[in-house]
Write an enzyme that holds these catalytic residues in place. Structure first.
Site, PDB file in Angstrom:
ATOM      1  N   ARG A 122     -17.536 120.184  18.437  1.00 56.32           N
ATOM      2  CA  ARG A 122     -17.514 120.012  19.907  1.00 56.32           C
ATOM      3  C   ARG A 122     -18.153 121.174  20.661  1.00 56.32           C
ATOM      4  NH1 ARG A 122     -12.304 118.430  18.666  1.00 56.32           N
ATOM      5  NH2 ARG A 122     -12.037 116.168  18.583  1.00 56.32           N
ATOM      6  N   LYS A 144     -31.266 120.373  28.598  1.00 57.98           N
ATOM      7  CA  LYS A 144     -31.383 119.040  27.986  1.00 57.98           C
ATOM      8  C   LYS A 144     -31.598 119.189  26.483  1.00 57.98           C
ATOM      9  CE  LYS A 144     -33.301 116.176  31.708  1.00 57.98           C
ATOM     10  NZ  LYS A 144     -34.475 115.354  32.099  1.00 57.98           N
ATOM     11  N   GLU A 186     -48.145 122.038  32.036  1.00 56.31           N
ATOM     12  CA  GLU A 186     -46.848 122.150  32.719  1.00 56.31           C
ATOM     13  C   GLU A 186     -46.868 123.324  33.700  1.00 56.31           C
ATOM     14  OE1 GLU A 186     -44.550 119.868  32.380  1.00 56.31           O
ATOM     15  OE2 GLU A 186     -44.899 118.938  30.425  1.00 56.31           O
ATOM     16  N   LYS A 231     -38.206 126.449  37.392  1.00 53.86           N
ATOM     17  CA  LYS A 231     -37.445 125.333  36.818  1.00 53.86           C
ATOM     18  C   LYS A 231     -35.949 125.528  37.069  1.00 53.86           C
ATOM     19  CE  LYS A 231     -36.782 122.143  33.017  1.00 53.86           C
ATOM     20  NZ  LYS A 231     -37.114 121.671  31.675  1.00 53.86           N
ATOM     21  N   GLU A 241     -28.621 118.525  45.656  1.00 51.82           N
ATOM     22  CA  GLU A 241     -29.515 117.527  46.237  1.00 51.82           C
ATOM     23  C   GLU A 241     -29.944 116.565  45.129  1.00 51.82           C
ATOM     24  OE1 GLU A 241     -33.781 117.914  48.408  1.00 51.82           O
ATOM     25  OE2 GLU A 241     -32.562 119.715  48.265  1.00 51.82           O
ATOM     26  N   ARG A 245     -34.661 117.148  40.930  1.00 51.92           N
ATOM     27  CA  ARG A 245     -35.243 117.404  39.623  1.00 51.92           C
ATOM     28  C   ARG A 245     -36.459 116.508  39.335  1.00 51.92           C
ATOM     29  NH1 ARG A 245     -31.550 119.117  34.488  1.00 51.92           N
ATOM     30  NH2 ARG A 245     -33.238 119.405  33.044  1.00 51.92           N
ATOM     31  N   ASN A 249     -41.328 115.736  37.350  1.00 55.18           N
ATOM     32  CA  ASN A 249     -42.048 114.636  36.707  1.00 55.18           C
ATOM     33  C   ASN A 249     -43.438 114.412  37.279  1.00 55.18           C
ATOM     34  OD1 ASN A 249     -40.178 113.850  34.739  1.00 55.18           O
ATOM     35  ND2 ASN A 249     -38.945 112.860  36.316  1.00 55.18           N
ATOM     36  N   HIS A 252     -46.158 112.886  35.218  1.00 57.18           N
ATOM     37  CA  HIS A 252     -45.522 112.305  34.035  1.00 57.18           C
ATOM     38  C   HIS A 252     -45.412 110.784  34.082  1.00 57.18           C
ATOM     39  CE1 HIS A 252     -44.656 116.460  33.170  1.00 57.18           C
ATOM     40  NE2 HIS A 252     -43.981 116.173  32.077  1.00 57.18           N
ATOM     41  N   HIS A 256     -46.543 109.733  30.674  1.00 60.59           N
ATOM     42  CA  HIS A 256     -45.659 109.080  29.698  1.00 60.59           C
ATOM     43  C   HIS A 256     -46.199 107.723  29.288  1.00 60.59           C
ATOM     44  CE1 HIS A 256     -41.859 111.558  30.858  1.00 60.59           C
ATOM     45  NE2 HIS A 256     -42.406 112.031  29.759  1.00 60.59           N
ATOM     46  N   HIS A 269     -48.548 115.877  24.625  1.00 61.69           N
ATOM     47  CA  HIS A 269     -47.842 115.655  25.881  1.00 61.69           C
ATOM     48  C   HIS A 269     -48.566 116.317  27.065  1.00 61.69           C
ATOM     49  CE1 HIS A 269     -44.564 115.112  28.669  1.00 61.69           C
ATOM     50  NE2 HIS A 269     -44.549 116.413  28.902  1.00 61.69           N
TER      51      HIS A 269
HETATM   52  P1  NAD Z   1     -43.225 121.317  18.643  1.00 62.34           P
HETATM   53  O1  NAD Z   1     -41.873 121.885  18.591  1.00 62.34           O
HETATM   54  O2  NAD Z   1     -43.544 120.215  17.709  1.00 62.34           O
HETATM   55  O3  NAD Z   1     -44.278 122.499  18.448  1.00 62.34           O
HETATM   56  C1  NAD Z   1     -45.654 122.192  18.427  1.00 62.34           C
HETATM   57  C2  NAD Z   1     -46.304 122.656  17.107  1.00 62.34           C
HETATM   58  O4  NAD Z   1     -46.491 124.053  17.152  1.00 62.34           O
HETATM   59  C3  NAD Z   1     -45.463 122.395  15.864  1.00 62.34           C
HETATM   60  O5  NAD Z   1     -46.313 122.055  14.815  1.00 62.34           O
HETATM   61  C4  NAD Z   1     -44.807 123.741  15.596  1.00 62.34           C
HETATM   62  O6  NAD Z   1     -44.505 123.922  14.233  1.00 62.34           O
HETATM   63  C5  NAD Z   1     -45.874 124.681  16.036  1.00 62.34           C
HETATM   64  N1  NAD Z   1     -45.426 125.986  16.517  1.00 62.34           N
HETATM   65  C6  NAD Z   1     -44.519 126.217  17.502  1.00 62.34           C
HETATM   66  N2  NAD Z   1     -44.478 127.512  17.782  1.00 62.34           N
HETATM   67  C7  NAD Z   1     -45.380 128.130  16.971  1.00 62.34           C
HETATM   68  C8  NAD Z   1     -45.818 129.461  16.819  1.00 62.34           C
HETATM   69  N3  NAD Z   1     -45.343 130.433  17.595  1.00 62.34           N
HETATM   70  N4  NAD Z   1     -46.745 129.717  15.869  1.00 62.34           N
HETATM   71  C9  NAD Z   1     -47.255 128.726  15.115  1.00 62.34           C
HETATM   72  N5  NAD Z   1     -46.917 127.438  15.240  1.00 62.34           N
HETATM   73  C10 NAD Z   1     -45.981 127.149  16.151  1.00 62.34           C
HETATM   74  O7  NAD Z   1     -43.584 120.776  20.091  1.00 62.34           O
HETATM   75  P2  NAD Z   1     -43.436 121.404  21.557  1.00 62.34           P
HETATM   76  O8  NAD Z   1     -44.669 121.026  22.256  1.00 62.34           O
HETATM   77  O9  NAD Z   1     -43.033 122.820  21.530  1.00 62.34           O
HETATM   78  O10 NAD Z   1     -42.217 120.575  22.156  1.00 62.34           O
HETATM   79  C11 NAD Z   1     -42.281 119.176  22.258  1.00 62.34           C
HETATM   80  C12 NAD Z   1     -40.886 118.616  22.261  1.00 62.34           C
HETATM   81  O11 NAD Z   1     -40.191 119.152  23.380  1.00 62.34           O
HETATM   82  C13 NAD Z   1     -40.819 117.108  22.391  1.00 62.34           C
HETATM   83  O12 NAD Z   1     -39.924 116.602  21.425  1.00 62.34           O
HETATM   84  C14 NAD Z   1     -40.273 116.888  23.786  1.00 62.34           C
HETATM   85  O13 NAD Z   1     -39.487 115.706  23.885  1.00 62.34           O
HETATM   86  C15 NAD Z   1     -39.450 118.107  23.986  1.00 62.34           C
HETATM   87  N6  NAD Z   1     -39.235 118.469  25.394  1.00 62.34           N
HETATM   88  C16 NAD Z   1     -37.961 118.713  25.795  1.00 62.34           C
HETATM   89  C17 NAD Z   1     -37.702 119.086  27.095  1.00 62.34           C
HETATM   90  C18 NAD Z   1     -36.297 119.400  27.519  1.00 62.34           C
HETATM   91  O14 NAD Z   1     -36.049 119.583  28.710  1.00 62.34           O
HETATM   92  N7  NAD Z   1     -35.372 119.518  26.586  1.00 62.34           N
HETATM   93  C19 NAD Z   1     -38.760 119.205  28.013  1.00 62.34           C
HETATM   94  C20 NAD Z   1     -40.053 118.965  27.573  1.00 62.34           C
HETATM   95  C21 NAD Z   1     -40.277 118.596  26.258  1.00 62.34           C
HETATM   96 ZN    ZN Z   2     -43.617 117.462  30.446  1.00 58.54          ZN
END
Ligand code: NAD
Ligand code: ZN
Length: 365
Positions: A122, A144, A186, A231, A241, A245, A249, A252, A256, A269
């Site tokens: 938990r 998130k 972003e 952010k 409000e 948030r 988007n 997006h 998306h 993305h």
């Molecule tokens: P990711 O975690 O897949 O990283 C991208 C690639 O880079 C991967 O192959 C990873 O191994 C590599 N990598 C990362 N850091 C590295 C480094 N320092 N050196 C070498 N390689 C490295 O993808 P991402 O773009 O970081 O994140 C995408 C994810 O984030 C999605 O699943 C998306 O849904 C999520 N997301 C979440 C939120 C949220 O608010 N929680 C917001 C936006 C996106």
């Molecule tokens: Zn985004």
């Protein structure tokens, strides 16, 4: 020069720290949190070899007992299988409620491990160490967490705040160029929706940011901390409000839909969001909200940072339009668009279907 360490305090009760080289100082940051000596670090296969040897060495030297779990790199790890594999691992080691989980990686690791931390016993302490540009300015902030379901992305999850976010921009030196580049989308988004000064700073330094050699160290720390700050402010406003948030988007709605229709993987993305911002800015212009010269400035900056601003692909405009109807931002069947009025200011409103169709059909050729 500008400081290389910046702290952003989050009302939820923790700090997000941007610290160039801060990974080397991880033991000290953990000591400040007064955590038990056993720590559970989860990372992915790309990051492991680059960073784990020295992190492990430093932690052991400081009296910690690190345990390491390596996930396969990629979106596929945000799965039920990996979620339960992590629970199994923690149970096997008898991980206790006060012991911390550390997510070292991009958004994939952060989302999955965040959800494990939210649900194992938990809730256990969580440390986010985002290593991709996207994770440092976006996914590690805001609480998130979650995994994907075979029926769609991010369908299972929760809000769960970490005890610390440690963003070390020096980790971006090992990030593949295409991943680094998508992160700028972003960041430009934050400029358009909230911060004309940030936008101008990006414009003035686009060449150096894109080239990244030598890495613009102080500037990068400044930009990442600014994005985190923006952010955090939006999310904290959202508690008062409702719906604020949604401005995050921007770009997006179309983005998306493009990701969905083309199958995840064709567009990263950030690339899809870049194209989505071009579409949203054009819609704002066509609606008389946003000057043509401002659309031009946005698109020029995106291109200067190496992002796509034109659609090149085989997807049909009709499929994009259908996918947007299914997007979760639809209220009462009408998409609310986030549209700029000027650089640094957006509004949220529905648009006539005819206008959206005309602009998207024209844009997609
Ligand atoms: P990711 O975690 O897949 O990283 C991208 C690639 O880079 C991967 O192959 C990873 O191994 C590599 N990598 C990362 N850091 C590295 C480094 N320092 N050196 C070498 N390689 C490295 O993808 P991402 O773009 O970081 O994140 C995408 C994810 O984030 C999605 O699943 C998306 O849904 C999520 N997301 C979440 C939120 C949220 O608010 N929680 C917001 C936006 C996106
Ligand atoms: Zn985004």
């Amino acid at each position: 020069g500008a400081p290389l360490v910046r702290h952003v305090h989050v009302d939820a009760g923790y700090d997000a720290i941007v610290d160039w080289g801060g990974l080397e100082r991880l033991p000290g940051y953990l000591q400040q949190l007064q955590l038990p000596s056993r720590v559970f670090i989860v990372t992915d296969s790309n990051i492991h070899d680059i960073y784990i040897p020295s992190i492990t060495k430093n932690l052991i030297a400081a009296g910690f007992e690190p345990h390491i779990y390596i996930l396969p790199a990629g979106e596929g790890s945000k799965s039920q299988q990996q979620l339960f594999a992590l629970y199994d691992w923690l149970l096997e080691l008898h991980a206790e409620r006060r012991e911390a989980l550390i997510a070292l990686g991009g958004g994939v690791v952060g989302d999955l491990v965040g959800f494990v931390a939210a649900t194992y016993l938990r809730g256990v302490p969580l440390i986010q160490i985002p290593t991709s540009l996207l994770a440092q300015v976006d996914s590690a902030i805001g609480g998130k967490t979650g995994i994907n379901h075979p029926r769609g992305k991010n369908l299972i999850g929760s809000f769960y705040h970490p005890r610390l976010v440690l963003a070390d921009p020096s980790t971006l030196l090992s990030l593949p160029e295409r991943s680094r580049t998508e992160g700028w989308a972003e960041i430009v988004k934050y400029g358009i929706i909230l911060d004309a000064e940030l936008f101008a700073l990006l414009e003035a330094n686009a060449g150096a940011l894109r080239a990244f050699s030598p890495p613009p160290v102080a500037l990068l720390c400044q930009i990442i901390a600014r994005c985190i700050d923006l952010k955090v402010v939006v999310i904290e406003e959202d508690e008062r409000e409702q719906g604020r948030r949604a401005i995050l988007n921007y770009g997006h709605t179309f983005g998306h839909a493009l990701e969905n229709v083309s199958g995840y993987g064709e567009w990263l993305h950030g690339e899809a969001v870049s194209i989505g911002m071009v579409v949203a800015a054009t819609l704002a212009q066509e609606s008389g909200l946003f000057a043509a010269s401002a659309v031009e400035r946005q698109n020029h900056l995106l291109a200067a940072l190496g992002l796509p601003i034109e659609y090149a692909g085989t997807v049909h405009a009709q499929d994009i339009l259908a996918a947007m109807q299914l997007d979760k931002k639809v209220v009462g069947k009408r998409v609310r668009w986030i549209l700029p009025r000027q650089i640094g200011e957006v509004i949220s409103m529905p648009l006539p279907d005819e206008l959206v169709e005309r602009v998207i059909l024209t844009f997609m050729g």
